[in-house]
Design a protein around this motif. Structure first.
Motif, PDB file in Angstrom:
ATOM      1  N   MET A 544       0.831  -1.207   0.000  1.00 55.12           N
ATOM      2  CA  MET A 544       0.000   0.000   0.000  1.00 55.12           C
ATOM      3  C   MET A 544       0.866   1.257   0.000  1.00 55.12           C
ATOM      4  N   SER A 545       1.926   1.257   0.804  1.00 52.09           N
ATOM      5  CA  SER A 545       2.802   2.440   0.820  1.00 52.09           C
ATOM      6  C   SER A 545       3.522   2.580  -0.518  1.00 52.09           C
ATOM      7  N   ALA A 563      -6.894  -2.637  -6.150  1.00 53.11           N
ATOM      8  CA  ALA A 563      -8.124  -3.264  -5.648  1.00 53.11           C
ATOM      9  C   ALA A 563      -8.121  -4.756  -5.947  1.00 53.11           C
ATOM     10  N   ASP A 564      -7.624  -5.138  -7.113  1.00 48.99           N
ATOM     11  CA  ASP A 564      -7.532  -6.565  -7.451  1.00 48.99           C
ATOM     12  C   ASP A 564      -6.581  -7.282  -6.500  1.00 48.99           C
ATOM     13  N   LEU A 565      -5.501  -6.609  -6.124  1.00 52.86           N
ATOM     14  CA  LEU A 565      -4.549  -7.209  -5.191  1.00 52.86           C
ATOM     15  C   LEU A 565      -5.193  -7.413  -3.824  1.00 52.86           C
ATOM     16  N   LEU A 572      -8.582  -4.610   2.924  1.00 50.20           N
ATOM     17  CA  LEU A 572      -8.141  -3.224   2.769  1.00 50.20           C
ATOM     18  C   LEU A 572      -8.070  -2.541   4.128  1.00 50.20           C
ATOM     19  N   ASN A 573      -9.052  -2.767   4.980  1.00 51.04           N
ATOM     20  CA  ASN A 573      -9.063  -2.158   6.308  1.00 51.04           C
ATOM     21  C   ASN A 573      -7.849  -2.593   7.125  1.00 51.04           C
ATOM     22  N   TYR A 574      -7.602  -3.895   7.129  1.00 48.84           N
ATOM     23  CA  TYR A 574      -6.442  -4.399   7.860  1.00 48.84           C
ATOM     24  C   TYR A 574      -5.143  -3.814   7.303  1.00 48.84           C
ATOM     25  N   LEU A 575      -5.027  -3.808   5.976  1.00 48.57           N
ATOM     26  CA  LEU A 575      -3.781  -3.368   5.346  1.00 48.57           C
ATOM     27  C   LEU A 575      -3.533  -1.878   5.570  1.00 48.57           C
ATOM     28  N   THR A 606      -9.792   3.014  -3.348  1.00 49.55           N
ATOM     29  CA  THR A 606      -9.845   1.552  -3.460  1.00 49.55           C
ATOM     30  C   THR A 606     -11.129   1.006  -2.856  1.00 49.55           C
ATOM     31  N   ARG A 607     -11.534   1.584  -1.747  1.00 47.11           N
ATOM     32  CA  ARG A 607     -12.784   1.117  -1.117  1.00 47.11           C
ATOM     33  C   ARG A 607     -13.970   1.374  -2.035  1.00 47.11           C
TER      34      ARG A 607
END
Length: 878
Positions: A544-545, A563-565, A572-575, A606-607
């Motif tokens: 993400m960074s 988003a595919d990843l 996404l929330n955790y990451l 992404t969300r």
């Protein structure tokens, strides 16, 4: 083997101060050669150094001060202990009889003058006994110095009288002395972020440094009349094994300090990068396949500092029981069949608990979480933990009771950070998770990672825990909001523990760590679904960074790929939380409003994509049009005319609306409409209300070398360029946006400097500093340059990886200018000593670069950067 004592006069004659200086210098060089070439005993060397100085001082005193003078020369502080590192201060007290205290003899002044001529770094005071008493009662530092007083020469009776003051009568109440010394240590540790594992530790003052040993001996001397660690061992305060560990650590720290002073050629306590590599070699460390010699050396340092910290905490608690609580009745409260609270500290009910119930080695930390009123673990129980660590073996780790206890610790709503840190300090965490034990004290020799791997990991877990605390909701509102959406926060903590656990093994730690995380999850009965979340986070904790900082997150295609990843909002929330916590735990200087805004933008975009909301544009045209419409509506709402806005925007391309936020478009447009005749138009404002991060907008006529001139100006102002957006209109104007930080100047200073630059007929050449920081030479690496094409936007992406140095962006801009290439956008990331910059460029025909153009750019840029790195190195360090 201890050397026989030497005299400083073996190296010269005592004729005058110049001769003394020469003899002392030769003697010091002799000790240096004995240390580095003969590996002489460090205790002997340090005491011998003090002895050499003793002889010089005694000679000069006798040469200047008549025998009948009622005055005494006394060594105090570290020198008073008979210990002197090569360039340490020589602390002296000249004690005067009351009869001459108001008018000291002139001979003393000449004596002190000669000391400076000898080249000694003298710290001195001139006092009578009464003044010593009065000042010691007021200042605990003076009282502490007097504790270590040592007679050198002069009237011995005066020294005996001083001893009566400091030893027999004592100037401070013992209880108050202990409390003040403990508070001094707390405040000192706070200055160093309460960790010994800093990138460039202070071997004297940092937690786990030599000062922590001195605090122990000061308190012991004040209360127990014990002057050293051996005395504590003899009196039973230190077990033999504890004494051996502490002595070994002290001697190692003394060796480092001795070598560091000689390496620096002066008093130097901070173990700076400039010296670490050379010291590692001189102390016998060697490179291995997986680690550099300096990394082996620094790991030994951190482990030694950790041992000192453990013993310091243990002894101070024992002293507290003997000094503060000795006269108080014991307050014992039962907790369960194995533990009780003793005066607020958790302790076992008997010494055999851990042998009979090995699972209690984990239970102790769970109880501390469940009983937050407890102050910690009692010293006797800490000793029992140390003695029973061997029980945490393969059989222990397979026991379902122990696995359940460990998971219970992770699931607790409070105390996770404190107890994981305590488990690490006591060696329990590394014993239970051997892979974690391998990263304890492990450093990475760069300027990016400010802490050892284990310390960084625990900081990360602390940051994650902070997101869950209601009292910190205002600090990171989005993180707090996202955290409350997590079904199982323990998965985030587990991923945090394992995200860097494979560092130092060689290979990609993100890949290697997945196997460790997966094994842990299987052993602790974590479901396959939850295991996949944990392993995904470990594998992609940098993704993400990297996406936010290196890619064009305004491009919907970039969002689609990310988003595919990720695959789901849950992941996404955790990451997102792990990424924010990781960056903030890596280096205190790394986090800023710019990185915050990038990650937030990537998270929201992404969300929206994952939730298939109508807000998320699916292509460039749609996204640009949406921003166009939103900005237009906002401007009309502010009273601007539709036609005026449309006229202004008519030659703007899609790229402008794609790469700027609605807020930026409105800000630019309002100022252009309000000041239609101003060119160049230069605007500065704070970025996201953070004073140190600024947004700079420049509207001007386009001309050759403009970007190079602007970047040169910013770098001359010592500003870091984080992001650059370059747009050229069809009518030959440019709209340039820079995100900059490190701005010590006022906004107007930046505007004035840029106006002066752009007013010149001939734009200046790039910023090319004549002196490069020494740290740049130390960490210089050959630049890595990669090219990828983006057919959709018809440009080429150039990634540049190299070491940071002044004038870097200006140098790149000059090369692009010389190759007749156009810069459309740039994302500039500095990670300690390394930069990971991304440039979005096209050729003069507004197309992607051809193969030959890429080859020419590669060779020219590489040559330019290598030449720049070889410039004269300054003595300035970052």
């Amino acid at each position: 083997m201890t050397q026989p004592e030497l005299s400083v006069w073996n190296f010269g004659k005592a004729e005058n101060s110049l001769a003394c200086r020469e003899a002392l210098s030769l003697a010091q060089q002799h000790l240096k050669s004995l240390f580095f070439e003969k590996h002489a005993d460090i205790d002997w060397l340090v005491h011998q150094q003090a002895l050499f100085v003793d002889e010089v001082l005694q000679f000069l005193w006798q040469a200047h001060v008549p025998d009948a003078t009622p005055a005494t020369l006394i060594a105090v502080g570290g020198y008073g202990r008979g210990e002197l590192q090569p360039f340490s201060d020589v602390d002296l007290l000249i004690l005067l009889d009351e009869a001459i205290s108001d008018s000291p003899p002139a001979a003393l002044s000449q004596f002190l003058t000669d000391l400076w001529d000898v080249g000694l770094d003298i710290g001195h005071s001139v006092r009578s006994i009464a003044e010593c008493r009065a000042q010691a009662e007021e200042d605990i530092s003076i009282a502490t110095n007097l504790l270590e007083a040592r007679y050198l020469c002069g009237e011995a009776a005066l020294f005996t009288e001083l001893e009566q003051l400091t030893v027999s009568n004592k100037t401070w109440d013992t209880r108050l002395f202990f409390e003040r010394k403990r508070q001094e240590q707390i405040e000192r540790h706070r200055k160093y972020n309460e960790t010994a594992n800093n990138l460039e530790p202070n071997i004297k003052e940092s937690p786990g440094g030599l000062r922590d040993i001195q605090v122990i001996t000061w308190v012991a001397q004040q209360h127990f009349s014990v002057t050293n660690l051996a005395g504590l061992n003899e009196k039973g305060f230190l077990a033999q094994s504890e004494y051996d560990v502490l002595e070994k650590a002290r001697r190692f720290l003394w060796q480092i300090r001795f070598a560091l002073h000689h390496q620096a050629g002066r008093k130097q306590e901070k173990l700076m990068f400039d010296h670490q590599r050379e010291l590692a070699k001189k102390l016998g460390y060697q490179d291995t396949e997986k680690r550099m010699a300096v990394e082996h050396f620094m790991k030994d340092y951190y482990l030694a500092a950790r041992a000192v910290g453990q013993m310091n905490a243990l002894l101070l608690q024992i002293f507290e029981e003997n000094i503060i609580q000795a006269a108080e009745p014991g307050d014992i409260q039962p907790i369960n069949r194995r533990f009780q609270a003793h005066n607020g500290y958790l302790e076992t009910i008997n010494a055999g608990i851990f042998a009979f119930y090995p699972y209690a080695l984990l239970e102790v930390f769970l109880l501390l979480q469940q009983h937050p009123h407890l102050k910690g673990i009692r010293a006797a129980t800490i000793r029992q933990i140390h003695a029973h660590l061997h029980l945490i073996d393969r059989r222990f780790r397979k026991d379902i009771k122990n696995r359940s206890l460990f998971m219970e610790i992770i699931r607790q709503p409070k105390g996770i950070t404190h107890e994981f840190r305590r488990m690490n300090q006591l060696g329990v965490l590394g014993a239970y998770l051997p892979a974690f034990g391998n990263i304890v004290g492990q450093m990475q020799h760069d300027l990016f990672h400010a802490y050892t791997v284990d310390e960084h990991t625990l900081f990360l877990v602390g940051n994650l825990r902070r997101f869950s605390c209601e009292e910190f909701n205002a600090e990171f509102p989005l993180c707090s909001s996202v955290f409350y959406q997590l079904a199982k926060p323990q998965l985030l903590y587990i991923a945090g523990i394992f995200h860097d656990i494979a560092k130092g093994r060689g290979g990609d730690h993100s890949i290697l760590g997945v196997a460790d995380a997966e094994q842990f999850c299987q052993q602790h009965s974590i479901s396959a679904y939850d295991t996949q979340i944990v392993t995904f986070l470990v594998r992609h904790h940098l993704s993400m960074s990297a996406t936010a900082q290196r890619k064009d997150i305004e491009d919907p295609e970039v969002i689609r790929e990310f988003a595919d990843l990720v695959g789901s909002v849950e992941r996404l929330n955790y990451l997102y939380l792990l990424t924010v916590a990781d960056i903030r735990a890596t280096n205190r200087n790394l986090w800023n409003s710019w990185r915050d805004s990038l990650l937030k933008q990537l998270y929201h975009s992404t969300r929206q994509w994952l939730e298939n909301t109508e807000q998320q544009a699916k292509n460039i045209e749609e996204k640009s049009q949406k921003k166009h419409q939103q900005a237009l509506a906002e401007l009309i709402d502010k009273g601007y005319q539709n036609q005026s806005i449309s006229d202004l925007w008519q030659d703007y391309g899609l790229d402008y609306f794609l790469r700027h936020s609605v807020d930026e478009i409105v800000w630019h447009t309002r100022n252009r409409l309000d000041r239609p005749d101003q060119e160049p138009l230069i605007l500065v404002r704070q970025h996201n209300n953070e004073a140190a991060t600024l947004e700079l907008f420049i509207f001007s006529r386009d001309r050759r070398g403009l970007f190079a001139a602007m970047t040169a100006t910013l770098e001359q102002l010592q500003l870091n360029i984080l992001d650059a957006k370059i747009n050229t209109t069809e009518t030959g104007n440019t709209l340039n946006t820079f995100i900059i930080n490190g701005a010590a100047q006022r906004h107007q200073d930046i505007i004035n400097a840029m106006q002066q630059q752009l007013a010149r007929t001939q734009l200046t050449s790039g910023y090319n500093p004549q002196m490069m920081p020494r740290i740049s030479r130390l960490f210089k690496t050959e630049p890595t340059i990669k090219f990828t094409d983006n057919p959709q936007l018809n440009h080429t992406v150039m990634e540049l990886y190299t070491h940071d140095r002044p004038g870097l962006i200006s140098a790149v801009a000059q090369v692009l200018l010389s190759q007749q290439l156009q810069l459309m956008n740039a994302k500039l990331t500095t990670l300690g000593d390394q930069v990971e910059d991304v440039f979005f460029i096209s050729n003069d025909d507004d197309n992607m670069l051809t193969s030959s153009e890429q080859d020419n750019l590669y060779s020219t840029l590489k040559d330019t950067l290598m030449q720049q790195a070889e410039q004269k190195v300054s003595t300035i360090s970052f």
